[in-house]
Design a protein around this motif. Structure first.
Motif, PDB file in Angstrom:
ATOM      1  N   LEU A 147      -8.169   5.487  -9.916  1.00  0.00           N
ATOM      2  CA  LEU A 147      -8.417   5.734 -11.339  1.00  0.00           C
ATOM      3  C   LEU A 147      -9.116   4.558 -12.000  1.00  0.00           C
ATOM      4  O   LEU A 147      -9.812   4.731 -13.011  1.00  0.00           O
ATOM      5  CB  LEU A 147      -7.089   6.025 -12.053  1.00  0.00           C
ATOM      6  CG  LEU A 147      -6.400   7.346 -11.658  1.00  0.00           C
ATOM      7  CD1 LEU A 147      -5.040   7.450 -12.325  1.00  0.00           C
ATOM      8  CD2 LEU A 147      -7.283   8.539 -12.017  1.00  0.00           C
ATOM      9  N   ARG A 148      -8.941   3.357 -11.459  1.00  0.00           N
ATOM     10  CA  ARG A 148      -9.594   2.162 -12.003  1.00  0.00           C
ATOM     11  C   ARG A 148     -10.876   1.817 -11.269  1.00  0.00           C
ATOM     12  O   ARG A 148     -11.411   0.720 -11.419  1.00  0.00           O
ATOM     13  CB  ARG A 148      -8.616   0.983 -11.961  1.00  0.00           C
ATOM     14  CG  ARG A 148      -7.426   1.120 -12.902  1.00  0.00           C
ATOM     15  CD  ARG A 148      -6.695  -0.192 -13.068  1.00  0.00           C
ATOM     16  NE  ARG A 148      -5.959  -0.557 -11.873  1.00  0.00           N
ATOM     17  CZ  ARG A 148      -4.678  -0.245 -11.649  1.00  0.00           C
ATOM     18  NH1 ARG A 148      -4.011   0.477 -12.539  1.00  0.00           N
ATOM     19  NH2 ARG A 148      -4.069  -0.637 -10.552  1.00  0.00           N
ATOM     20  N   GLY A 149     -11.341   2.744 -10.430  1.00  0.00           N
ATOM     21  CA  GLY A 149     -12.599   2.505  -9.716  1.00  0.00           C
ATOM     22  C   GLY A 149     -12.475   1.498  -8.595  1.00  0.00           C
ATOM     23  O   GLY A 149     -13.477   0.917  -8.183  1.00  0.00           O
ATOM     24  N   HIS A 150     -11.275   1.274  -8.108  1.00  0.00           N
ATOM     25  CA  HIS A 150     -11.030   0.332  -7.003  1.00  0.00           C
ATOM     26  C   HIS A 150     -11.556  -1.073  -7.322  1.00  0.00           C
ATOM     27  O   HIS A 150     -12.058  -1.781  -6.450  1.00  0.00           O
ATOM     28  CB  HIS A 150     -11.653   0.846  -5.704  1.00  0.00           C
ATOM     29  CG  HIS A 150     -11.041   2.120  -5.211  1.00  0.00           C
ATOM     30  ND1 HIS A 150      -9.800   2.176  -4.627  1.00  0.00           N
ATOM     31  CD2 HIS A 150     -11.506   3.406  -5.237  1.00  0.00           C
ATOM     32  CE1 HIS A 150      -9.513   3.419  -4.296  1.00  0.00           C
ATOM     33  NE2 HIS A 150     -10.511   4.193  -4.667  1.00  0.00           N
ATOM     34  N   ARG A 151     -11.445  -1.477  -8.597  1.00  0.00           N
ATOM     35  CA  ARG A 151     -11.946  -2.795  -9.003  1.00  0.00           C
ATOM     36  C   ARG A 151     -10.843  -3.842  -9.112  1.00  0.00           C
ATOM     37  O   ARG A 151     -11.136  -5.011  -9.320  1.00  0.00           O
ATOM     38  CB  ARG A 151     -12.669  -2.683 -10.347  1.00  0.00           C
ATOM     39  CG  ARG A 151     -13.983  -1.923 -10.290  1.00  0.00           C
ATOM     40  CD  ARG A 151     -14.715  -2.010 -11.624  1.00  0.00           C
ATOM     41  NE  ARG A 151     -13.974  -1.330 -12.685  1.00  0.00           N
ATOM     42  CZ  ARG A 151     -14.148  -0.054 -12.998  1.00  0.00           C
ATOM     43  NH1 ARG A 151     -15.033   0.679 -12.346  1.00  0.00           N
ATOM     44  NH2 ARG A 151     -13.449   0.500 -13.973  1.00  0.00           N
ATOM     45  N   ASP A 152      -9.591  -3.443  -8.951  1.00  0.00           N
ATOM     46  CA  ASP A 152      -8.488  -4.376  -9.195  1.00  0.00           C
ATOM     47  C   ASP A 152      -7.667  -4.687  -7.947  1.00  0.00           C
ATOM     48  O   ASP A 152      -6.524  -5.129  -8.044  1.00  0.00           O
ATOM     49  CB  ASP A 152      -7.553  -3.812 -10.276  1.00  0.00           C
ATOM     50  CG  ASP A 152      -8.268  -3.639 -11.609  1.00  0.00           C
ATOM     51  OD1 ASP A 152      -9.161  -4.454 -11.901  1.00  0.00           O
ATOM     52  OD2 ASP A 152      -7.927  -2.696 -12.342  1.00  0.00           O
ATOM     53  N   PHE A 202       0.843  -1.191   0.000  1.00  0.00           N
ATOM     54  CA  PHE A 202       0.000   0.000   0.000  1.00  0.00           C
ATOM     55  C   PHE A 202       0.883   1.246   0.000  1.00  0.00           C
ATOM     56  O   PHE A 202       1.865   1.329   0.741  1.00  0.00           O
ATOM     57  CB  PHE A 202      -0.905   0.019   1.232  1.00  0.00           C
ATOM     58  CG  PHE A 202      -1.973  -1.042   1.198  1.00  0.00           C
ATOM     59  CD1 PHE A 202      -2.985  -0.989   0.268  1.00  0.00           C
ATOM     60  CD2 PHE A 202      -1.948  -2.086   2.110  1.00  0.00           C
ATOM     61  CE1 PHE A 202      -3.976  -1.965   0.235  1.00  0.00           C
ATOM     62  CE2 PHE A 202      -2.925  -3.065   2.083  1.00  0.00           C
ATOM     63  CZ  PHE A 202      -3.946  -2.996   1.144  1.00  0.00           C
ATOM     64  N   SER A 203       0.513   2.199  -0.837  1.00  0.00           N
ATOM     65  CA  SER A 203       1.237   3.456  -0.905  1.00  0.00           C
ATOM     66  C   SER A 203       0.322   4.483  -1.546  1.00  0.00           C
ATOM     67  O   SER A 203      -0.762   4.155  -2.055  1.00  0.00           O
ATOM     68  CB  SER A 203       2.522   3.310  -1.727  1.00  0.00           C
ATOM     69  OG  SER A 203       2.207   3.012  -3.080  1.00  0.00           O
ATOM     70  N   LEU A 224      -2.740   3.624  -4.176  1.00  0.00           N
ATOM     71  CA  LEU A 224      -4.094   4.109  -3.905  1.00  0.00           C
ATOM     72  C   LEU A 224      -4.602   4.967  -5.052  1.00  0.00           C
ATOM     73  O   LEU A 224      -5.759   4.853  -5.479  1.00  0.00           O
ATOM     74  CB  LEU A 224      -4.120   4.900  -2.603  1.00  0.00           C
ATOM     75  CG  LEU A 224      -3.942   4.103  -1.305  1.00  0.00           C
ATOM     76  CD1 LEU A 224      -3.810   5.050  -0.114  1.00  0.00           C
ATOM     77  CD2 LEU A 224      -5.114   3.154  -1.100  1.00  0.00           C
ATOM     78  N   ALA A 225      -3.746   5.844  -5.580  1.00  0.00           N
ATOM     79  CA  ALA A 225      -4.148   6.703  -6.694  1.00  0.00           C
ATOM     80  C   ALA A 225      -4.441   5.876  -7.944  1.00  0.00           C
ATOM     81  O   ALA A 225      -5.431   6.117  -8.649  1.00  0.00           O
ATOM     82  CB  ALA A 225      -3.055   7.724  -6.982  1.00  0.00           C
ATOM     83  N   ALA A 226      -3.590   4.866  -8.199  1.00  0.00           N
ATOM     84  CA  ALA A 226      -3.802   4.025  -9.380  1.00  0.00           C
ATOM     85  C   ALA A 226      -5.108   3.249  -9.272  1.00  0.00           C
ATOM     86  O   ALA A 226      -5.864   3.135 -10.247  1.00  0.00           O
ATOM     87  CB  ALA A 226      -2.617   3.068  -9.543  1.00  0.00           C
TER      88      ALA A 226
END
Length: 243
Positions: free
Chosen positions: A13-18, A3-4, A8-10
């Motif tokens: 951007l992907r909607g927290h789906r990955d 975690f960093s 978190l930013a990445a």
């Protein structure tokens, strides 16, 4: 996964789906080197430090509910070491020193924020008892200090130190290094740390799955209030409508 801010930013951007799973669910084994009852703060911390410090990873932690569902998530959430007796000072003092580095070590934000814990003295007895704690702690090398009422208000501006109130503040004992972490996060953090240490787990909810016998509440351990209410309803005749 580490975690960093970048991760978190990445993910945002992907909607927290990955987000990957933080730990895998393993089937119970026929035998373990260590079995721990209860997946609260003490149980998971025991498993974590056995894996980290001693390399023991064949551990079963049996829990009939959910992680941290007992006193870890229910009781007061204060990390402090301002206890009176030497044995308590030793164990709590050592544990207190572990907390500041846990978020980084476990790769989970346990929200440890040392804002201090202040115990208010409203009577002569309170003042004498708290001063005794302060002196004992300082002799043991544990930070604790006595504040006058004015100093206590300076630390906590909303504090009312008017001498005319029903329970006036005579002073306070303050441990500035104490903190109110969100202890409901700690079990998940510990379990994540265990997964990275090579430990796998499975939530054992029923004895049929594992062959284990999780502790169950016997009728004698149920609250007396509930028993008397059930007994009353069983023995009393049904209510008769008023005519």
């Amino acid at each position: 996964m580490k975690f960093s801010l970048a991760s978190l930013a990445a993910q945002a951007l992907r909607g927290h789906r990955d987000w990957p799973e933080q730990w895998r669910s393993a089937e119970p084994k026929p035998a373990y080197d260590v079995i721990i009852i209860g997946a609260g703060g003490h149980g998971l911390a025991t498993a974590y430090y056995m894996a980290k410090e001693h390399g023991i990873t064949n551990i079963a932690v049996l829990e009939k509910g959910w992680l941290g569902g007992g006193n870890t998530g229910r009781n007061t959430t204060i990390v402090r070491s301002n206890y009176l007796w030497p044995a308590s000072e030793g164990i709590y003092g050592h544990a207190h020193k572990l907390w500041p580095g846990l978020s980084k070590e476990l790769n989970y934000n346990v929200m440890f924020s040392p804002r201090g814990v202040m115990l208010l003295a409203h009577s002569l007895h309170d003042e004498q008892a708290f001063r005794r704690h302060v002196h004992a702690n300082r002799l043991a090398g544990i930070p604790n200090e006595w504040l006058t009422a004015a100093q206590a208000q300076a630390f906590c501006p909303i504090l009312n130190i008017d001498p005319g109130i029903r329970y006036p503040v005579r002073g306070a004992a303050l441990q500035r290094t104490a903190a109110p972490p969100v202890t409901t996060l700690s079990p998940g953090a510990m379990r994540g740390g265990l997964a990275r240490a090579g430990w796998t787990s499975s939530r054992i909810a029923r004895s049929r799955r594992s062959g284990a016998t999780p502790a169950a509440r016997s009728p004698a351990s149920r609250p007396a209030r509930g028993r008397s209410r059930r007994a009353k309803s069983a023995s009393s005749p049904p209510a008769t409508p008023a005519s």
